[in-house]
Scaffold this motif. Structure first.
Motif, PDB file in Angstrom:
ATOM      1  N   GLN A 116       0.833  -1.199   0.000  1.00 43.69           N
ATOM      2  CA  GLN A 116       0.000   0.000   0.000  1.00 43.69           C
ATOM      3  C   GLN A 116       0.875   1.259   0.000  1.00 43.69           C
ATOM      4  O   GLN A 116       1.917   1.291   0.673  1.00 43.69           O
ATOM      5  CB  GLN A 116      -0.918  -0.001   1.208  1.00 43.69           C
ATOM      6  CG  GLN A 116      -1.985  -1.084   1.078  1.00 43.69           C
ATOM      7  CD  GLN A 116      -2.847  -1.186   2.314  1.00 43.69           C
ATOM      8  OE1 GLN A 116      -2.331  -1.168   3.421  1.00 43.69           O
ATOM      9  NE2 GLN A 116      -4.139  -1.307   2.118  1.00 43.69           N
ATOM     10  N   GLY A 174      -7.504   5.831  -9.952  1.00 49.37           N
ATOM     11  CA  GLY A 174      -8.691   5.013  -9.707  1.00 49.37           C
ATOM     12  C   GLY A 174      -8.467   3.555 -10.066  1.00 49.37           C
ATOM     13  O   GLY A 174      -9.186   2.667  -9.592  1.00 49.37           O
ATOM     14  N   ASN A 175      -7.450   3.278 -10.894  1.00 42.39           N
ATOM     15  CA  ASN A 175      -7.154   1.892 -11.285  1.00 42.39           C
ATOM     16  C   ASN A 175      -6.191   1.204 -10.325  1.00 42.39           C
ATOM     17  O   ASN A 175      -5.792   0.068 -10.569  1.00 42.39           O
ATOM     18  CB  ASN A 175      -6.521   1.878 -12.690  1.00 42.39           C
ATOM     19  CG  ASN A 175      -7.451   2.520 -13.699  1.00 42.39           C
ATOM     20  OD1 ASN A 175      -8.650   2.266 -13.686  1.00 42.39           O
ATOM     21  ND2 ASN A 175      -6.910   3.387 -14.542  1.00 42.39           N
ATOM     22  N   TYR A 176      -5.776   1.904  -9.278  1.00 40.38           N
ATOM     23  CA  TYR A 176      -4.762   1.340  -8.367  1.00 40.38           C
ATOM     24  C   TYR A 176      -5.272   1.417  -6.928  1.00 40.38           C
ATOM     25  O   TYR A 176      -4.976   2.375  -6.201  1.00 40.38           O
ATOM     26  CB  TYR A 176      -3.438   2.105  -8.511  1.00 40.38           C
ATOM     27  CG  TYR A 176      -2.931   2.089  -9.928  1.00 40.38           C
ATOM     28  CD1 TYR A 176      -2.086   1.076 -10.369  1.00 40.38           C
ATOM     29  CD2 TYR A 176      -3.342   3.057 -10.840  1.00 40.38           C
ATOM     30  CE1 TYR A 176      -1.651   1.042 -11.682  1.00 40.38           C
ATOM     31  CE2 TYR A 176      -2.917   3.026 -12.154  1.00 40.38           C
ATOM     32  CZ  TYR A 176      -2.075   2.020 -12.567  1.00 40.38           C
ATOM     33  OH  TYR A 176      -1.654   1.986 -13.868  1.00 40.38           O
ATOM     34  N   PRO A 177      -6.042   0.413  -6.507  1.00 44.50           N
ATOM     35  CA  PRO A 177      -6.620   0.490  -5.158  1.00 44.50           C
ATOM     36  C   PRO A 177      -5.589   0.401  -4.042  1.00 44.50           C
ATOM     37  O   PRO A 177      -5.918   0.629  -2.867  1.00 44.50           O
ATOM     38  CB  PRO A 177      -7.574  -0.718  -5.117  1.00 44.50           C
ATOM     39  CG  PRO A 177      -7.160  -1.607  -6.239  1.00 44.50           C
ATOM     40  CD  PRO A 177      -6.484  -0.758  -7.263  1.00 44.50           C
ATOM     41  N   ASN A 178      -4.347   0.095  -4.384  1.00 44.64           N
ATOM     42  CA  ASN A 178      -3.298   0.047  -3.350  1.00 44.64           C
ATOM     43  C   ASN A 178      -2.665   1.415  -3.114  1.00 44.64           C
ATOM     44  O   ASN A 178      -1.657   1.520  -2.420  1.00 44.64           O
ATOM     45  CB  ASN A 178      -2.198  -0.970  -3.721  1.00 44.64           C
ATOM     46  CG  ASN A 178      -1.560  -0.710  -5.083  1.00 44.64           C
ATOM     47  OD1 ASN A 178      -2.164  -0.066  -5.932  1.00 44.64           O
ATOM     48  ND2 ASN A 178      -0.360  -1.221  -5.290  1.00 44.64           N
ATOM     49  N   CYS A 224      -3.309   5.490  -1.984  1.00 47.50           N
ATOM     50  CA  CYS A 224      -4.202   6.487  -1.383  1.00 47.50           C
ATOM     51  C   CYS A 224      -3.557   7.864  -1.555  1.00 47.50           C
ATOM     52  O   CYS A 224      -2.428   8.092  -1.108  1.00 47.50           O
ATOM     53  CB  CYS A 224      -4.400   6.167   0.094  1.00 47.50           C
ATOM     54  SG  CYS A 224      -5.555   7.276   0.902  1.00 47.50           S
ATOM     55  N   LYS A 235     -12.932   7.521  -8.505  1.00 49.20           N
ATOM     56  CA  LYS A 235     -13.659   6.244  -8.548  1.00 49.20           C
ATOM     57  C   LYS A 235     -13.853   5.700  -7.143  1.00 49.20           C
ATOM     58  O   LYS A 235     -14.861   5.081  -6.847  1.00 49.20           O
ATOM     59  CB  LYS A 235     -12.875   5.229  -9.392  1.00 49.20           C
ATOM     60  CG  LYS A 235     -12.851   5.584 -10.876  1.00 49.20           C
ATOM     61  CD  LYS A 235     -12.131   4.524 -11.690  1.00 49.20           C
ATOM     62  CE  LYS A 235     -11.821   5.065 -13.076  1.00 49.20           C
ATOM     63  NZ  LYS A 235     -10.618   4.522 -13.684  1.00 49.20           N
ATOM     64  N   ARG A 236     -12.848   5.881  -6.294  1.00 53.68           N
ATOM     65  CA  ARG A 236     -12.942   5.335  -4.928  1.00 53.68           C
ATOM     66  C   ARG A 236     -12.645   6.432  -3.910  1.00 53.68           C
ATOM     67  O   ARG A 236     -11.484   6.705  -3.605  1.00 53.68           O
ATOM     68  CB  ARG A 236     -11.938   4.192  -4.767  1.00 53.68           C
ATOM     69  CG  ARG A 236     -12.341   2.966  -5.558  1.00 53.68           C
ATOM     70  CD  ARG A 236     -11.672   1.719  -5.068  1.00 53.68           C
ATOM     71  NE  ARG A 236     -11.721   1.498  -3.649  1.00 53.68           N
ATOM     72  CZ  ARG A 236     -11.292   0.381  -3.065  1.00 53.68           C
ATOM     73  NH1 ARG A 236     -10.808  -0.596  -3.809  1.00 53.68           N
ATOM     74  NH2 ARG A 236     -11.341   0.234  -1.758  1.00 53.68           N
ATOM     75  N   ASP A 246     -12.677   6.299  -0.889  1.00 51.83           N
ATOM     76  CA  ASP A 246     -11.883   5.813   0.253  1.00 51.83           C
ATOM     77  C   ASP A 246     -10.388   5.749  -0.061  1.00 51.83           C
ATOM     78  O   ASP A 246      -9.590   5.365   0.779  1.00 51.83           O
ATOM     79  CB  ASP A 246     -12.390   4.428   0.702  1.00 51.83           C
ATOM     80  CG  ASP A 246     -12.279   3.379  -0.397  1.00 51.83           C
ATOM     81  OD1 ASP A 246     -12.202   3.755  -1.583  1.00 51.83           O
ATOM     82  OD2 ASP A 246     -12.252   2.181  -0.068  1.00 51.83           O
ATOM     83  N   ARG A 247     -10.001   6.105  -1.286  1.00 52.28           N
ATOM     84  CA  ARG A 247      -8.578   6.141  -1.637  1.00 52.28           C
ATOM     85  C   ARG A 247      -8.103   7.563  -1.923  1.00 52.28           C
ATOM     86  O   ARG A 247      -7.069   7.765  -2.549  1.00 52.28           O
ATOM     87  CB  ARG A 247      -8.302   5.252  -2.868  1.00 52.28           C
ATOM     88  CG  ARG A 247      -8.513   3.771  -2.601  1.00 52.28           C
ATOM     89  CD  ARG A 247      -7.427   3.237  -1.657  1.00 52.28           C
ATOM     90  NE  ARG A 247      -7.576   1.810  -1.425  1.00 52.28           N
ATOM     91  CZ  ARG A 247      -8.252   1.272  -0.404  1.00 52.28           C
ATOM     92  NH1 ARG A 247      -8.858   2.056   0.465  1.00 52.28           N
ATOM     93  NH2 ARG A 247      -8.309  -0.035  -0.258  1.00 52.28           N
ATOM     94  N   PHE A 279      -5.776   4.246   5.014  1.00 49.64           N
ATOM     95  CA  PHE A 279      -6.582   3.208   4.355  1.00 49.64           C
ATOM     96  C   PHE A 279      -7.781   2.773   5.216  1.00 49.64           C
ATOM     97  O   PHE A 279      -8.520   1.871   4.841  1.00 49.64           O
ATOM     98  CB  PHE A 279      -5.707   2.001   3.997  1.00 49.64           C
ATOM     99  CG  PHE A 279      -4.886   2.217   2.749  1.00 49.64           C
ATOM    100  CD1 PHE A 279      -3.708   2.947   2.784  1.00 49.64           C
ATOM    101  CD2 PHE A 279      -5.305   1.725   1.523  1.00 49.64           C
ATOM    102  CE1 PHE A 279      -2.958   3.171   1.644  1.00 49.64           C
ATOM    103  CE2 PHE A 279      -4.560   1.941   0.368  1.00 49.64           C
ATOM    104  CZ  PHE A 279      -3.380   2.665   0.437  1.00 49.64           C
TER     105      PHE A 279
END
Ligand code: SF4
Length: 365
Positions: free
Chosen positions: A132, A161-165, A167, A184-185, A187-188, A361
């Motif tokens: 992360q 947005g394509n890399y949820p790891n 933030c 997209k997220r 939370d990130r 996270f």
């Protein structure tokens, strides 16, 4: 579309571009948004010669590394933050700004070869999918001050947005939420604002949004599903500092609940001696530089430790009364200060970088 530029951007007189970035999407967008400005394209190998009389925006082909470690210091507890380097300098004018001692010129620079940036970030984040990353753009510039003309954060958020790891923290003193619908997220993403006492904002920060506007923007972000970060840095010692910091802390809890805040940093004013010289020349009325500063182990001048501890204890007590605790951390302080103020050291938190990664996270300890 006609763009209403904020006042702090209206003094830009000219766009200068490296030849090989003049047709990038970013350069075209900037030219579209500033159609009336003079433009100059530098030939390959030609260097920009800053003209102190003119305010430039320089769209540059950046050849260095985009992803870097924050320039912390080995002598103090550093937070392990990674910088996504998108440009240098800032159109706002805070008297205490450390960038004035970092960079030799004041030219606003934006790295316009975004394809190279995307390639490097993809290699890093895709290459370590289980790891992360807590990253931010607000170290060598304000994350959002140039957003009305570059849309850089919006591009970055669409890409990340394509890399949820990963933030991303966007740290600013202005209000621009135009990037929000590219997320997209939520939370990130951690929108973040620097806060200070009302007196410090009035006397030392120029071009910035009012404290109420920053906090209202933070609340808007929370209502849209984000958590936010706050930074009390630099905390400044002046005659009525206790009243001033009490006021902003009360205000902050009028707008936000503790659970809305991922983390909150505290840092007392500090800087290399050159910064003090610069402030004395540029802002002679900035009396805070004449307090009792001593050189630290990293060469930066800091307030004497008992005074820093006094500042921090006062502020931390009020933040804790409001319900914040695990979110609080110090930017570049020693274990002795951590222990004296928070009663704990970063090691006991499991390491500051790990602790903040969990806060970012939203991972329960
Ligand atoms: S907003 Fe931050 S980067 Fe910009 S002038 Fe103020 S301290 Fe410097």
């Amino acid at each position: 579309m006609i763009y209403q530029l904020p006042a702090y951007l209206r003094n830009i007189q000219k766009i200068v571009m490296d030849a090989d970035v003049q047709n990038t999407a970013l350069a075209r967008r900037v030219r579209d948004r500033l159609p009336d400005l003079e433009q100059e394209v530098l030939r390959a190998g030609e260097a920009l010669v800053p003209d102190q009389e003119q305010a430039f925006l320089y769209l540059k082909h950046y050849k260095g590394r985009f992803l870097r470690f924050c320039p912390g210091t080995k002598h103090y507890r550093c937070c392990g933050y990674r910088i996504i380097h998108i440009g240098e300098n800032c159109p706002l004018a805070c008297s205490y700004c450390i960038l004035k001692a970092y960079f030799q010129d004041r030219v606003l620079k934006v790295w316009a070869n975004q394809d190279d940036l995307w390639r490097e970030l993809d290699e890093k984040f895709q290459g370590s999918p289980k790891r992360q990353f807590r990253v931010g753009t607000g170290e060598f510039t304000d994350s959002l001050a140039l957003e009305p003309i570059t849309g850089y954060s919006r591009d970055l958020l669409a890409f990340l947005g394509n890399y949820p790891n990963c933030c991303l923290e966007l740290k600013s003193k202005v209000v621009d939420l135009s990037w929000m619908d590219a997320v997209k997220r939520p939370d990130r993403v951690l929108p973040a604002w620097s806060l200070n006492s009302p007196e410090v904002v009035d006397a030392e920060e120029r071009g910035v949004a009012a404290l109420e506007e920053r906090l209202a923007a933070a609340r808007d972000c929370v209502r849209s599903g984000f958590r936010v970060c706050l930074h009390f840095d630099p905390i400044i010692m002046y005659p009525a500092w206790e009243e001033g910091y009490s006021e902003i802390i009360e205000m902050l809890f009028d707008y936000l609940r503790p659970a809305d805040i991922a983390y909150l940093s505290l840092g007392s004013f500090r800087g290399m001696p050159e910064l003090f010289d610069f402030i004395a020349r540029q802002w002679p009325e900035a009396g805070y530089i004449y307090q009792e500063y001593v050189p630290g182990l990293d060469g930066k001048m800091r307030l004497l430790r008992p005074l820093r501890v006094k500042q921090f204890r006062f502020i931390v007590k009020r933040l804790r009364q409001g319900g914040l605790d695990r979110q609080l951390y110090f930017c570049m302080e020693s274990d002795a200060v951590w222990r004296a103020v928070l009663g704990i050291t970063p090691k006991e938190l499991g390491g500051l970088d790990t602790h903040l990664l969990k806060q970012a996270f939203g991972i329960e300890d």
